[in-house]
Design an enzyme around this catalytic site. Sequence first.
Site, PDB file in Angstrom:
ATOM      1  N   ILE A   1      -7.959   1.277   9.659  1.00 14.03           N
ATOM      2  CA  ILE A   1      -8.327   2.241  10.632  1.00 14.03           C
ATOM      3  C   ILE A   1      -9.786   2.088  11.086  1.00 14.03           C
ATOM      4  O   ILE A   1     -10.178   2.354  12.026  1.00 14.03           O
ATOM      5  CB  ILE A   1      -7.693   3.686  10.672  1.00 14.03           C
ATOM      6  CG1 ILE A   1      -7.568   4.218  12.329  1.00 14.03           C
ATOM      7  CG2 ILE A   1      -8.298   4.384   9.597  1.00 14.03           C
ATOM      8  CD1 ILE A   1      -6.942   5.625  12.144  1.00 14.03           C
ATOM      9  N   GLY A   2     -10.386   1.772   9.919  1.00 11.10           N
ATOM     10  CA  GLY A   2     -11.981   1.713  10.193  1.00 11.10           C
ATOM     11  C   GLY A   2     -12.635   0.598   9.320  1.00 11.10           C
ATOM     12  O   GLY A   2     -13.614   0.481   9.092  1.00 11.10           O
ATOM     13  N   GLY A   3     -11.631  -0.071   8.521  1.00  4.46           N
ATOM     14  CA  GLY A   3     -12.098  -0.966   7.780  1.00  4.46           C
ATOM     15  C   GLY A   3     -11.096  -1.233   6.282  1.00  4.46           C
ATOM     16  O   GLY A   3     -11.442  -1.731   5.299  1.00  4.46           O
ATOM     17  N   SER A   4     -10.153  -0.414   6.376  1.00  2.00           N
ATOM     18  CA  SER A   4      -9.491  -0.309   4.996  1.00  2.00           C
ATOM     19  C   SER A   4      -8.665  -1.404   4.607  1.00  2.00           C
ATOM     20  O   SER A   4      -8.227  -1.356   3.376  1.00  2.00           O
ATOM     21  CB  SER A   4      -8.393   0.837   5.532  1.00  2.00           C
ATOM     22  OG  SER A   4      -9.257   2.091   5.583  1.00  2.00           O
TER      23      SER A   4
ATOM     24  N   LYS B   1       0.822  -1.060  -0.034  1.00  2.00           N
ATOM     25  CA  LYS B   1      -0.144   0.098  -0.032  1.00  2.00           C
ATOM     26  C   LYS B   1       0.907   1.193  -0.052  1.00  2.00           C
ATOM     27  O   LYS B   1       1.797   1.342   0.690  1.00  2.00           O
ATOM     28  CB  LYS B   1      -0.993  -0.051   1.386  1.00  2.00           C
ATOM     29  CG  LYS B   1      -1.855   0.949   1.327  1.00  2.00           C
ATOM     30  CD  LYS B   1      -2.880   0.960   2.619  1.00  2.00           C
ATOM     31  CE  LYS B   1      -4.102   2.061   2.607  1.00  2.00           C
ATOM     32  NZ  LYS B   1      -4.923   1.929   3.738  1.00  2.00           N
TER      33      LYS B   1
ATOM     34  N   SER C   1      -9.639   2.102   2.482  1.00  2.00           N
ATOM     35  CA  SER C   1      -8.585   2.815   1.803  1.00  2.00           C
ATOM     36  C   SER C   1      -7.477   1.871   1.153  1.00  2.00           C
ATOM     37  O   SER C   1      -6.665   2.484   0.380  1.00  2.00           O
ATOM     38  CB  SER C   1      -8.034   3.922   2.637  1.00  2.00           C
ATOM     39  OG  SER C   1      -7.212   3.010   3.616  1.00  2.00           O
TER      40      SER C   1
ATOM     41  N   LEU D   1      -6.875   9.124   2.282  1.00  2.00           N
ATOM     42  CA  LEU D   1      -6.859   7.891   2.924  1.00  2.00           C
ATOM     43  C   LEU D   1      -8.288   7.537   3.876  1.00  2.00           C
ATOM     44  O   LEU D   1      -8.055   6.653   4.762  1.00  2.00           O
ATOM     45  CB  LEU D   1      -5.630   7.616   3.739  1.00  2.00           C
ATOM     46  CG  LEU D   1      -4.544   7.085   3.161  1.00  2.00           C
ATOM     47  CD1 LEU D   1      -3.156   7.246   4.114  1.00  2.00           C
ATOM     48  CD2 LEU D   1      -4.534   5.628   3.000  1.00  2.00           C
TER      49      LEU D   1
END
Lengths: 539, 539
Positions: free
Chosen positions: B235-238, B138, B214, B188
């Site tokens: 960080i939230g589902g990335s 990434k 992201s 992001l």
Amino acid sequence: MVSAEWQKLIDEKRASLDSVIPQEWRVPGNVLAKVSNEATISGLTLLKESNLLNAREQELTEKYDATALLDLLATKQVSSVEVVTAFCKRAAIAQQLINPLAEMFFDDAIEQAKERDGYLACEGKVKGPFHGLPISIKDMINIKGQFANLGYVSYLKKPRASENSVIIDILLDGGAVLYCKTTVPQALFVMEGYSTVCGTTRNAHNLSHTPGGSSSGEGALVGFRGSVLGVGSDIGGSVRAPALCNGVYGFRPSSDRLPYSKQQQFFPPGWPSITCTLGPLAVSARDLTLFFKHVLLAEPWKVDSTSHAIHWRELPPVKTLKIGVWRDDPAFSVYPPVSRILSSAVEKLRKAGHEIVELEAPSIVEAVITSFKSFSLDNNATIFKYLEEGGEDLSPALSVIAQALKGPAATLEDVWAVNASKESYREEWARVWRSHNIDVLLCPGSRNTSVPHGMYGNPVWTVIWNLLDFPAAVIPYLKADKTLDKPVDGFDPEAVHGSPGSVQVVGWRFQDEEVLRATEIIARDLHSQEGKSSVMPRI
Amino acid sequence: MVSAEWQKLIDEKRASLDSVIPQEWRVPGNVLAKVSNEATISGLTLLKESNLLNAREQELTEKYDATALLDLLATKQVSSVEVVTAFCKRAAIAQQLINPLAEMFFDDAIEQAKERDGYLACEGKVKGPFHGLPISIKDMINIKGQFANLGYVSYLKKPRASENSVIIDILLDGGAVLYCKTTVPQALFVMEGYSTVCGTTRNAHNLSHTPGGSSSGEGALVGFRGSVLGVGSDIGGSVRAPALCNGVYGFRPSSDRLPYSKQQQFFPPGWPSITCTLGPLAVSARDLTLFFKHVLLAEPWKVDSTSHAIHWRELPPVKTLKIGVWRDDPAFSVYPPVSRILSSAVEKLRKAGHEIVELEAPSIVEAVITSFKSFSLDNNATIFKYLEEGGEDLSPALSVIAQALKGPAATLEDVWAVNASKESYREEWARVWRSHNIDVLLCPGSRNTSVPHGMYGNPVWTVIWNLLDFPAAVIPYLKADKTLDKPVDGFDPEAVHGSPGSVQVVGWRFQDEEVLRATEIIARDLHSQEGKSSVMPRI
């Protein structure tokens, strides 16, 4: 000054504590007359003069560490009732001489001990890893049916605990016997032994000295051998300071390994500061391991949502260690006995075959500033609010730091700044660790040995490891000695003569197992004499 | 609109990327003509039509997972040069069809592959656990000599990385070969694939669909099999959103287990929000384990001060699991294909002998509110500042949440509130976990399957586990099917027909090993057909 209403509660509290001590455990008046906060005598000397313990009681409370007692208990060489009674008696004597107890429940304890003995007799096996062993508990930890005043007058109105803290459930499931809770200083936030509620807890080895804090009563009680194993808590040195002041072992694990839930409230939830952790105080290094290991083997994360699911790791034994030595910091330089004792330890360890590396450490000042900024991230001035509710004055030790704790109103940006400082400071330490690939670090545990009441000051040599979240243990070693330690500015050899000395063993975050293993090895090598090794230093 | 100066940098960036693709890897014009953000065709169909891969290249990039490829490499059944070249070629084709790449360095990769082959030939052993395997990275992770734009126009002025992120050093020491970096969306911070710098990354299976974000390019590239193993961050589902959108596996470990240091700056240090973690995207469940395990076996805490010293735990195999099932939440209820696919999974797992427990879960709303409050703990509006520096407009997806992220100025008290909510919410979940003593939880990974560009919305079913810091993996399973999934408000069966489905496997904090083991078992049982088990679902 507290109001008459509060004073009544305080008086009742103290009277109720006193009433628990049976007549036959009472210290004779001629000995009691020697007790004061100015007396430079040792509690152990007064114990001897009291002439209350028989030979067996003395043997049980002095000769063994917890590991050895557990072995005697499991093999029925001694009953839990006998061990528990001996420690209740010695704790009751301690209470009269050095005032380390916030709660006593000796009758319950002896009942519990009977149950343990019955279990072993019926089932032919121990109830668990702490079978029959008396364990003392710091006041903030809840035991169902007991109070927890946390050193606040206002907390005297709080009800008895309706349930156990998680650590208590685990200890009881493991067969432990609970018999007392130990004092904490006002607001839990200083390294001294005074609260308006319980008065002054005195050092086991010198009544005119502070026991350290905030696990003040634990340190004093274990130092007095009124307990063989105790549970304290540590947010800035609160296990290690009382341990080193009273000549015993103490361990502050990485945060959130030991279960912390269901204690009496210290701060409302959400405080973005250093995480407080539980930790053992003990009379041998292997007992620190015993406690930590067996609590983790109970898998506390299954019953405590604050507890990390990080399993106990059994490490292979090693013969020698690579030990980084950090001797001093110019901003908070250590006093002659500390520096002499650390040097002696280093030499002894070098002779024992360990590899010693002298470290160039980052400044300790950054740690102190960031820690205090972190503690002051509370615009509600929580501890001062709780103090005001009880109408009590600030103790001198708390007055000194009150302004720093209240500070100007903190902002979100202060939280960022604290986090950023902590990260960059940890990275500085990472470079030190990496460049030498050390197993553990050896450093002072405080600037001085134990000192007269009110003189402990800022716990710079312990709080640094809380900030970094590094596991750290203190090992008692040697004593302050006025014939060896010369006076310097701020240091009076006479005032600390004979105080227990210590060293601190520190590891990288979550290397608790490595620190415990190293602590056992280092303690063994420091206390070996003419090739004979001992698990316990002499008291 | 960006200024002409910035537009020039963007054009140069895109031209420079395009120039890396050799003539013989160019997609024919007639196929390229079909490429658009509205085309409902699969990238894999266009790949076939391009007719650029020979049978061996197709076999190497489609038939094996990373574990199988590593075995072929170690036993010299294939050379690293051959494998790496095949993946470079397929990634280059992917770039022309679905635009997943932010950087390409195929020549360097093939040189590196030669070195790996030489090492194996000379030394007679592999360089490490990733020997010869191409791994995609990434964009935010630094590779020495490469750029990292993070989806910000303003970052185009940042220099090439002067050193590797720690994870890169570990992968290279382990023998991996690096060949490309993958796209991220603007700032992001959304689950979409668009940035002003790189334009739109498209879903591997449907060009009109978002790849999720992201780790957009990772999801698309692994879904296209232009990579067999990639490193994203979450960080939230990335990691999980792009994995499930593109029909591949993704794993978000507990925070601070994988090394996070030395990345391109996402936020200045100190942000007191949810901790972002790295995580693998893969084509099989066992490859998630492979990646996580071998990075941990390299003991990242010795080189990365953010990385916890929590060792990899090898778990004993188990036959069956106790699986808690959480099917839906009234506030963010899942759409028909997600609910049908989860039900199918549960039935299949029940038949395979696992114990299924239907859970009564706490409301997901609290998790969403607390997560967003946590993300908005930034009065500097960092991401908007970085966007403004490049003069770029907010993408539609970012516009939607901009207000929530900017919010009113946050205070220290907001940090307390976020922490307190998180703790009490975790305790609510602890009660669920404890009351059933489940091994893992099975739930949706998102409200929908992959959706048209710009429609992903709030990642409620993933961010909840970031807030709680629970490890979570997604498993691709079945597909949306307009013949089975009826239209409901907000859901158009036609628009998602054929999109990959998935389920999410969740464990308690730091039970990463348990989640990975369960993910392997569940994936095996979901993809077994008539008694035949397979490590990879069909693409």
